[in-house]
Design an enzyme around this catalytic site. Structure first.
Site, PDB file in Angstrom:
ATOM      1  CE  LYS A  34      -3.352   1.245  -1.700  1.00  0.00           C
ATOM      2  NZ  LYS A  34      -2.504   2.471  -1.960  1.00  0.00           N
TER       3      LYS A  34
ATOM      4  CD  GLU B 285      -3.181  10.597  -5.366  1.00  0.00           C
ATOM      5  OE1 GLU B 285      -3.975   9.907  -3.889  1.00  0.00           O
ATOM      6  OE2 GLU B 285      -3.691   9.863  -6.473  1.00  0.00           O
TER       7      GLU B 285
ATOM      8  NE  ARG C 279      -8.384   1.897  -0.636  1.00  0.00           N
ATOM      9  CZ  ARG C 279      -7.048   2.321  -0.290  1.00  0.00           C
ATOM     10  NH1 ARG C 279      -7.383   4.279  -0.852  1.00  0.00           N
ATOM     11  NH2 ARG C 279      -5.851   2.160   0.662  1.00  0.00           N
TER      12      ARG C 279
HETATM   13  N1  PMP Z   1      -3.095   7.660  -2.155  1.00  0.00           N
HETATM   14  C1  PMP Z   1      -1.784   7.074  -3.163  1.00  0.00           C
HETATM   15  C2  PMP Z   1      -1.559   7.475  -4.714  1.00  0.00           C
HETATM   16  C3  PMP Z   1      -1.579   6.474  -2.095  1.00  0.00           C
HETATM   17  O1  PMP Z   1      -1.009   5.070  -2.581  1.00  0.00           O
HETATM   18  C4  PMP Z   1      -1.655   6.121  -0.686  1.00  0.00           C
HETATM   19  C5  PMP Z   1      -2.359   4.942  -0.376  1.00  0.00           C
HETATM   20  N2  PMP Z   1      -0.146   4.829   0.422  1.00  0.00           N
HETATM   21  C6  PMP Z   1      -2.987   7.081  -0.338  1.00  0.00           C
HETATM   22  C7  PMP Z   1      -3.290   8.200  -1.094  1.00  0.00           C
HETATM   23  C8  PMP Z   1      -3.324   7.258   1.002  1.00  0.00           C
HETATM   24  O2  PMP Z   1      -4.710   6.165   1.148  1.00  0.00           O
HETATM   25  P1  PMP Z   1      -4.743   5.794   2.493  1.00  0.00           P
HETATM   26  O3  PMP Z   1      -5.162   6.658   3.372  1.00  0.00           O
HETATM   27  O4  PMP Z   1      -6.016   4.840   2.018  1.00  0.00           O
HETATM   28  O5  PMP Z   1      -3.666   4.807   2.979  1.00  0.00           O
END
Ligand code: PMP
Length: 289
Positions: free
Chosen positions: A156, A189, A57
């Site tokens: 990200k 989300e 990622r």
């Molecule tokens: N959505 C956002 C906006 C995030 O910043 C994150 C991570 N903190 C997630 C979802 C969750 O992702 P992950 O499970 O890869 O940590």
């Protein structure tokens, strides 16, 4: 810091520095413009959870912003593990940051040199333990999630203002997490976590094209739930779906799985963490510990 404690070491582009001395240039475009990418990961028992997927990622985010990561994937994986070892951390949190590097004032990334690679390893407790037992209350933020055609939430990036603005709205309503909707008004989300619902025994979560970060915990939970025999559907969801859900929970590397029991002041289900959420929390615990 007690007399026996040694300062945490932070990795910056090939070297370890004491936390206090871990610094980068104020001309770094990561600071000036949020120009860079990052990952947040966890290690359990000395092993980084889904490290390969996080690196994949990270490389995808970097590719999307035309940023060349100045180290190979195996070398970065080794640097992450070495930094954990140098700090004697077996169960902890890892923040991996790639900045555009320092340059002149002005947006032009061609006028920067040397992207910086930063690895911080530390301990994190994102939410108080009480919320894992009794569930979290969240509110819907009026700040909508970045439109994917403007800045894809799949990247990200170091620019998290969209999420921070929504987080502030949550905090101002007395909630430590907030729900974000996309440009179509659908559930996307939360500010730093993905969202799941349970309704009639089925586990539901918004699809990638709802404009979300493709969470690695989200992936792991989908996989784990399917293996456990639950029906899992990635499907567009509205706030109405949230309000009438039997259960709701959030996922993230830092948060792991956390139950949600109230959304916009409405009780979810009976107002307590539900049985499927609890089952998945237990399974996730067994998977990681
Ligand atoms: N959505 C956002 C906006 C995030 O910043 C994150 C991570 N903190 C997630 C979802 C969750 O992702 P992950 O499970 O890869 O940590």
């Amino acid at each position: 810091m007690s007399a026996k404690e040694v300062p945490l070491k932070v990795y910056i582009s090939g070297k370890l520095y004491d936390k206090e001395d871990a610094k980068i240039s104020v001309y770094d475009h990561g600071l000036l413009y949020g120009d860079g990418v990052f990952e947040g990961m966890r290690s359990y028992g000395g092993k980084v959870f889904r490290l390969e997927q996080h690196l994949e990622r990270l490389w995808a985010s970097a590719k999307a912003i035309w940023l060349e990561i100045p180290i190979s994937r195996p070398a970065l994986a080794k640097a992450v593990n070495d930094t954990l070892a140098a700090n004697n951390i077996t169960d902890g949190y890892i923040r991996l940051v790639i900045t555009r590097g320092s340059g002149s004032l002005g947006l032009d990334p061609n006028r920067t040199s040397h992207p910086q690679v930063i690895i911080i390893t530390d301990h994190i407790a994102l939410y108080p333990e009480d919320f894992y037992q009794n569930g979290l209350e969240i509110v819907t933020a009026s700040t909508m999630r970045n439109h994917p055609a403007a800045l894809s939430p799949r990247i990200k990036s170091l620019n998290y203002l969209n999420n921070i603005l929504a987080k502030i709205e949550g905090l101002q309503s007395g909630c430590i997490e907030a729900l974000m909707l996309n440009h179509k008004g659908e559930v996307a989300e939360c500010t730093g976590d993905n969202i799941f619902l349970v309704r009639n025994q089925a586990v539901l979560t918004p699809p990638t094209d709802a404009g979300i970060l493709e969470g690695i915990t989200r992936d792991a939970v989908i996989e784990m739930a399917r293996k456990a025999g639950y029906q899992v559907r990635e499907t567009a969801l509205t706030r109405h779906d949230v309000y009438i859900a039997d259960e709701c929970f959030l996922t993230g590397s830092a948060a792991e799985i956390i139950p949600v029991v109230k959304v916009d002041r409405r009780k979810i289900g009976n107002g307590a963490p539900g049985p499927i959420t609890r089952d998945l929390m237990e399974r996730f615990h067994r998977l990681t510990r």
